[in-house]
Design an enzyme around this catalytic site. Structure first.
Site, mmCIF file in Angstrom:
data_model
loop_
_atom_site.group_PDB
_atom_site.id
_atom_site.type_symbol
_atom_site.label_atom_id
_atom_site.label_comp_id
_atom_site.label_asym_id
_atom_site.label_seq_id
_atom_site.Cartn_x
_atom_site.Cartn_y
_atom_site.Cartn_z
ATOM 1 N N GLY A 19 0.809 -1.206 0.000
ATOM 2 C CA GLY A 19 0.000 0.000 0.000
ATOM 3 C C GLY A 19 0.840 1.252 0.000
ATOM 4 O O GLY A 19 1.603 1.497 0.943
ATOM 5 N N GLY A 21 -0.180 4.413 0.146
ATOM 6 C CA GLY A 21 -0.918 5.577 0.615
ATOM 7 C C GLY A 21 -0.142 6.336 1.679
ATOM 8 O O GLY A 21 1.076 6.207 1.813
ATOM 9 N N PHE A 22 -0.850 7.110 2.480
ATOM 10 C CA PHE A 22 -0.201 7.945 3.492
ATOM 11 C C PHE A 22 0.578 7.110 4.505
ATOM 12 O O PHE A 22 1.723 7.423 4.841
ATOM 13 C CB PHE A 22 -1.243 8.798 4.217
ATOM 14 C CG PHE A 22 -1.824 9.886 3.362
ATOM 15 C CD1 PHE A 22 -1.090 11.026 3.068
ATOM 16 C CD2 PHE A 22 -3.107 9.773 2.854
ATOM 17 C CE1 PHE A 22 -1.626 12.035 2.279
ATOM 18 C CE2 PHE A 22 -3.651 10.782 2.073
ATOM 19 C CZ PHE A 22 -2.903 11.919 1.780
ATOM 20 N N GLY A 23 -0.043 6.046 5.021
ATOM 21 C CA GLY A 23 0.621 5.239 6.032
ATOM 22 C C GLY A 23 1.823 4.502 5.502
ATOM 23 O O GLY A 23 2.895 4.489 6.123
ATOM 24 N N VAL A 87 -1.897 -7.887 -4.701
ATOM 25 C CA VAL A 87 -1.682 -8.936 -3.708
ATOM 26 C C VAL A 87 -2.929 -9.810 -3.634
ATOM 27 O O VAL A 87 -4.052 -9.323 -3.527
ATOM 28 C CB VAL A 87 -1.365 -8.329 -2.328
ATOM 29 C CG1 VAL A 87 -1.307 -9.417 -1.256
ATOM 30 C CG2 VAL A 87 -0.043 -7.570 -2.379
ATOM 31 N N GLU A 179 -18.785 17.825 1.116
ATOM 32 C CA GLU A 179 -17.928 18.528 0.162
ATOM 33 C C GLU A 179 -18.401 18.312 -1.272
ATOM 34 O O GLU A 179 -18.421 19.250 -2.086
ATOM 35 C CB GLU A 179 -16.483 18.066 0.356
ATOM 36 C CG GLU A 179 -15.898 18.577 1.671
ATOM 37 C CD GLU A 179 -14.636 17.853 2.110
ATOM 38 O OE1 GLU A 179 -13.936 18.380 3.000
ATOM 39 O OE2 GLU A 179 -14.341 16.763 1.577
ATOM 40 N N ASP A 308 -6.483 2.816 7.564
ATOM 41 C CA ASP A 308 -7.890 2.405 7.568
ATOM 42 C C ASP A 308 -8.070 0.903 7.726
ATOM 43 O O ASP A 308 -9.184 0.434 7.982
ATOM 44 C CB ASP A 308 -8.566 2.840 6.258
ATOM 45 C CG ASP A 308 -8.697 4.346 6.147
ATOM 46 O OD1 ASP A 308 -8.603 5.020 7.178
ATOM 47 O OD2 ASP A 308 -8.884 4.842 5.022
ATOM 48 N N ALA A 324 -5.883 10.988 7.002
ATOM 49 C CA ALA A 324 -4.475 10.930 6.600
ATOM 50 C C ALA A 324 -3.501 11.125 7.764
ATOM 51 O O ALA A 324 -2.525 10.377 7.880
ATOM 52 C CB ALA A 324 -4.207 11.951 5.496
#
Length: 429
Positions: A19, A21-23, A87, A179, A308, A324
């Site tokens: 992954g 992403g942010f993490g 994966v 939003e 998440d 995030a």
């Protein structure tokens, strides 16, 4: 079956991160200089700045302004090998991550940062008619449907059908739903009116549907009330305490009321990725893995789950939000644990989430912000929201481009990314 080999020295401790992403990226960043070799696996070739994804879906920003190739982001890290792959499973006994092409990657330490996907609460067949917003593909699909609805209405002579084409339903009044609804209303009422001749886009009906009693339930009630009033001033129709019972291609059912509508957007729920099933770990109802205080998997200390995909509670028992900053804090914490283990030093204290506050935008000129004891609303909150998001973008060029796009939209009232792309099969949706 083939094992994929790294280009770096094979005797180094091998950390596999699934992954980008942010993490995942924060974990890689924090492991710099640790002496480990790292393999990043992601099914896409880019890192996505998800907090601004709704702006790509609603024509304010182009997709290229909120996504960056992972190989480019990590180009200065010779200790990191990047694989674009899906994966399929994890063999926890042999410590192998199995990929979709039948190859596998062996790990010493595994970090699962695979994020979340849409949850339709057992009604997965709704996805065809009510796409959610998690990827660039989702954003372009939603943008296409929004703009195509106006185009279809322009050439439609049937008044009933035209009204249905100009009706937009956003399901879920969390930050993403609020939003989206605000920007769609501004698009219809302020951006597009001069572009069409046979229709008045200001007659568009934008509904925000929420089963709960108020919008933005995670915010203090006074900010939630301000948000509701601001949305109504923008022309958004709030349907609160209303439960969606069915989504069709040409209508949305709200209780016993069926509303003709061709554009439905899902923003009501999320489900963790399948990572918990890969490692056969205990999980909560949303599929998030129940982790130990150091974010490792119980009885599997070599596997960490963050973002998440992980179920983590704060000191007061409330869950850590799926935002995030939380993912980045988890990534940094896991890196500290790994480095301490390898050095034989003192392990860090259990993970503790530091709440950086909560913000949401309401159209192009208003926002709300909750920084614990300090609350803000209005134009000033919008500027603070903008500065904070620009700061976290990757690269000087991205910050400059996004800042210019926002300034152009703010001053002129126009959005630049109003291009309709065809789906892969060439058929309009």
């Amino acid at each position: 079956m083939t094992a994929l080999q790294s280009e770096t020295r094979d005797d180094a401790h091998h950390v596999v991160v699934v992954g980008g992403g942010f993490g995942g990226l924060q974990a890689i960043k924090s492991l710099k200089g640790s002496g480990t070799r790292i393999t990043l696996i992601d099914r896409r070739n880019h890192h996505l700045f998800q907090p601004l994804l709704y702006q790509a879906a609603t024509t304010i920003l182009a997709p290229s302004e909120i996504a960056w190739p992972l190989r480019h982001v990590l180009r200065s890290r010779p200790d990191v090998t990047t694989l674009m792959a899906k994966v399929m499973d994890v063999d926890t006994e042999t410590r192998q991550v199995w990929l979709g092409d039948g190859t596998f990657v062996t790990y010493d330490t595994l970090i699962l940062a695979t994020g979340a996907r849409h949850s339709y609460f057992g009604n997965d067949h709704w996805e065809e008619h009510a796409p959610g917003l998690k990827t660039l593909e989702d954003a372009t699909k939603i943008r296409r449907r929004i703009l195509a609805a106006f185009e279809a209405a322009e050439k439609c002579d049937d008044e009933v059908e035209r009204r249905a084409l100009l009706t937009f339903a956003v399901i879920g009044a969390g930050p993403t739903g609020v939003e989206l609804a605000g920007i769609i209303a501004e698009l219809a009422k302020r951006v597009l009116p001069r572009d069409f001749r046979r229709i008045d886009t200001r007659e568009a009906r934008v509904m925000l549907i929420e089963a709960g009693p108020r919008v933005l339930a995670g915010f203090p009630e006074e900010l939630s009330s301000y948000a509701a009033k601001t949305l109504e001033r923008l022309g958004v129709e709030l349907r609160l305490g209303a439960k969606v019972t069915e989504c069709h291609s040409d209508a949305v059912d709200i209780g016993l009321d069926s509303v003709p509508c061709h554009t439905i957007i899902w923003a009501a729920g999320v489900q963790a990725s399948r990572a918990g099933k890969w490692i056969r770990a205990d999980a909560d109802k949303a599929g998030r893995v129940l982790v130990a205080p150091d974010l490792s998997v119980p009885e599997r200390p070599e596997i960490f789950v963050i973002g998440d995909t992980a179920a983590v509670d704060r000191a007061d028992g409330r869950p850590v939000p799926g935002v995030a900053p939380a993912a980045k804090q988890m990534g940094a914490h896991v890196a500290k644990v790994i480095k301490a283990r390898l050095a034989g030093g003192t392990l860090p204290a259990p993970f503790a989430y530091k709440d950086m506050g909560n913000m949401a935008t309401l159209g192009r000129r208003a926002a709300i912000a909750d920084f614990g004891g300090y609350k803000m609303k209005g134009v000033l909150a919008w500027w603070i929201w903008g500065v904070a998001h620009i700061y976290f973008l990757i690269g000087t060029r991205s910050r400059a481009v996004v800042a210019w796009s926002w300034m152009w939209s703010y001053v002129t009232g126009q959005n630049s990314a109003r291009i309709i792309t065809q789906p892969e099969d060439g058929k309009p949706q």
